[in-house]
Structure formats: C-alpha cells, structure tokens
Enzyme design. Structure first.
Site, PDB file in Angstrom:
ATOM      1  CE1 TYR A 211      -4.325  -1.130  -0.279  1.00 31.41           C
ATOM      2  CE2 TYR A 211      -3.332  -2.996   0.857  1.00 31.41           C
ATOM      3  CZ  TYR A 211      -4.365  -2.457   0.107  1.00 31.41           C
ATOM      4  OH  TYR A 211      -5.433  -3.250  -0.261  1.00 31.41           O
TER       5      TYR A 211
ATOM      6  CD  GLN B 186     -16.894  -0.605  -9.001  1.00 29.67           C
ATOM      7  OE1 GLN B 186     -16.638  -1.790  -8.812  1.00 29.67           O
ATOM      8  NE2 GLN B 186     -17.300  -0.143 -10.181  1.00 29.67           N
ATOM      9  CG  ASN B 187     -11.683   4.048  -9.400  1.00 28.35           C
ATOM     10  OD1 ASN B 187     -11.711   2.835  -9.613  1.00 28.35           O
ATOM     11  ND2 ASN B 187     -11.961   4.932 -10.339  1.00 28.35           N
ATOM     12  CB  ILE B 188      -9.007   3.054  -3.052  1.00 28.63           C
ATOM     13  CG1 ILE B 188      -7.854   2.338  -3.770  1.00 28.63           C
ATOM     14  CG2 ILE B 188     -10.146   2.078  -2.769  1.00 28.63           C
ATOM     15  CD1 ILE B 188      -7.207   1.223  -2.945  1.00 28.63           C
TER      16      ILE B 188
ATOM     17  CG  HIS C 174     -14.437  -0.674  -3.236  1.00 24.89           C
ATOM     18  ND1 HIS C 174     -14.209  -1.088  -4.537  1.00 24.89           N
ATOM     19  CD2 HIS C 174     -15.565  -1.307  -2.829  1.00 24.89           C
ATOM     20  CE1 HIS C 174     -15.166  -1.935  -4.898  1.00 24.89           C
ATOM     21  NE2 HIS C 174     -15.993  -2.077  -3.884  1.00 24.89           N
TER      22      HIS C 174
ATOM     23  CB  CYS D  45      -8.819   3.497  19.187  1.00 27.22           C
ATOM     24  SG  CYS D  45      -8.131   4.603  17.923  1.00 27.22           S
TER      25      CYS D  45
ATOM     26  CB  CYS E  37      -3.359   4.864  16.408  1.00 28.71           C
ATOM     27  SG  CYS E  37      -4.776   5.933  16.788  1.00 28.71           S
TER      28      CYS E  37
ATOM     29  CB  CYS F 294     -13.663   7.227 -19.614  1.00 26.09           C
ATOM     30  SG  CYS F 294     -14.122   5.525 -19.281  1.00 26.09           S
TER      31      CYS F 294
END
Length: 311
Positions: free
Chosen positions: A103, A141-143, A159, A170, A208, A294
């Site tokens: 990620y 749907q894209n992140i 998503h 937490c 966090c 597109c």
C-alpha cells in the site's frame, strides 16, 4: 441480516433480463428491445439536458487512463502476488509489513498521478449543474482520490481511500497524506519480483496518533472478504432511488455490489449510459453505450450546451 446483505438481496431481486429469466412474452420482448443500446450522442444529450439528479458510477477504467496500475487480470502482480493475495484481513494479520509495503507503493505511485479529462469533465459538470439547482453524485469503486483531486465534491468512495487509515485498536479513521507514511517505509515497496520483503517490525509500521493509543494502523480500504460501510451503502441507495439519469464510467460491471447498482436503476425505467472501452455483462440492460476511452467519450457528453448561457 446486515444492511449490506439486505441491499444486495434487494438489488438482486430487482434485476432483470440477463440477471433474471423473463416470465412472460412481454418481458422477453422488452429485453430484446433493450439488447441494442444506442450510441447516438445527440439522443443522450437530450436526456442529459433534462436530468435533475445524475448518478455517475465509476471504476478502474477511469483511473487506468491516468496511468494507475489496477493489479487485476494478466500481469497484474506486485512482486509475485496479486492484489487478492494481499488485500485481505488474513494477509495483514500474517504479514502487516508486506501489506504495508504494497500500500505504501500504491500511495507513492498515486502522488505522481493526475486526473485525466474524464475526471475533470465530471467535476466541471457537477460544478456547472449545481448552479442550476441540479445535482451530480459520483459513486466510485476507486480508492485513488483522483475524483477528489479533480474537484468533485459529492463523492461516495464505496471501497475507501488509499489516503485514509484506520486504527486496528481504537478504530479511529483519519486522512493521511504523509510521504512516506512512516520512516521505516521510506524507499520500500518496490514491485520488482526479485525484491526481498522489508520485514519491518510492527512497532515501526504506521501507528495511531490518538492520545494513548499507538495501535497499528491499516489502510482504510475494503479488503476482499469484508463488507462495505453500511452508512455509505445507505447513501448510495438514496442517491440511486432519486436519480433520473445514471452514467456507468470505466467499470467492468463484474465487481459486486457495484455491478448491481446500474441494473437496479435501469429496472425502474431510468436511462443508463455506459462509457467503457468495450461491452460488459451489463451493457444490454442500458439505454446507451459509448465505446472507447472515457477521457475521449465523456467530455463531449457532459459539455456545456452551446445554447446554455454562461454562468
């Protein structure tokens, strides 16, 4: 039963044509008539000019035109894994370092990408129509947040987002645009199959920042095997119920539950226009189909009419 299950079941129950066998000759005739979607832009523009509430459903095809890797289909690997092997709660529990490398790589790639003409056309359309008392909602749907980057305001990211994190301790969700997201991931995440895992200790992975928590963060995205946020699904359902025109842009119409959204709208007689490189399993259920990139087909479809006064 969860709201997600209820929504999915409801959508399935309202599907027709290829999704559900017709029970009468009248229905069969209707399906045959719907089997040839129009590519007449002038006809679409007439429908578009009258629409008051427009829902635009977008998928990976929109982002692909900005050079965003999809990690789907042949060759869609990061190192030796496909997304389906990394984007799961089980994969994160087994190896959070590897999943965070994946990620982190995707976040860094996205920081170098920009909205393409399709993203921009949608954002400009929303801006223009809002001044006329008309509404546009983007259900994506894209992140990658490229719609947000282009200026879209009314955005439902079903998503999640690469640039949000959620604490596994937490539960706090927070926007996070740090690059790198933590010092230990700096320079990590190379996609080459020969690259060795960084094996970063859990305590050095994103943590966090809420007072006294320090829990392990995870990407705030919906992984395989997880259900969608019921609050977002509720918003989506409300928008689909009031829309009088629906656009399906750059999506394969095979990822559920989003694949059911447009057929549900079409089933109640609302015009649906598909903008995609090629036909999809849902194409024959729609009134319009515009093949091609597109970024080429969408701008003229959403452009300001020549007769419209500048505002």
């Amino acid at each position: 039963m969860s709201l997600f299950q209820f929504t999915a079941r409801r959508l399935v129950s309202q599907a027709y044509c290829g999704l559900k066998a017709a029970s009468s000759s009248k229905k069969q005739k209707f399906c045959l008539e719907m089997a040839r979607p129009s590519s007449n832009m002038a006809d679409f523009r007439e429908v578009f000019a009258k629409a008051k509430h427009i829902a635009i459903i977008t998928g990976a095809g929109v982002s692909a035109e900005s050079g965003v890797p999809t990690f789907r289909g042949a060759g869609g690997f990061w190192r030796k894994w496909q997304a389906q092997e990394l984007a799961t709660p089980e994969a994160f529990a087994r190896n959070p370092s590897r999943v965070w490398e994946f990620y982190h790589y995707r976040r860094e790639v996205m920081l170098s990408k920009h909205p393409n003409p399709a993203h921009i056309a949608i954002a400009e359309c929303e801006r223009r129509l809002s001044k006329q008392g008309r509404s546009v909602v983007v259900i994506t749907q894209n992140i990658d947040e490229l719609h947000r980057k282009a200026g879209t305001k009314h955005l439902l990211e079903i998503h999640g987002s690469l640039f949000k994190t959620r604490c596994t301790n937490c539960g706090n969700v927070a926007a996070n645009y740090k690059s790198p997201i933590c010092p230990a991931l700096a320079g990590k995440g190379a996609p080459d199959p020969e690259t060795e895992d960084a094996t970063i200790p859990v305590e050095d992975l994103p943590q966090c920042e809420e007072d006294g928590c320090n829990g392990l963060l995870r990407p705030h995205v919906v992984w395989f095997g997880e259900t969608l946020d019921p609050d977002i699904l509720t918003e989506v359902e409300k928008e689909l119920e009031i829309c009088d025109l629906c656009l399906v842009v750059g999506t394969s119409s095979v990822v559920y539950p989003a694949a059911m959204f447009a057929p549900q709208v079409s089933a109640r007689g609302v015009p649906v226009a598909e903008f995609n490189m090629e036909a999809t399993p849902a194409t024959n259920r729609f009134r319009f189909h515009f093949p091609g990139p597109c970024g080429t087909t969408l701008p003229p479809a959403l452009a300001r009419p020549q007769t419209e006064m500048s505002s």
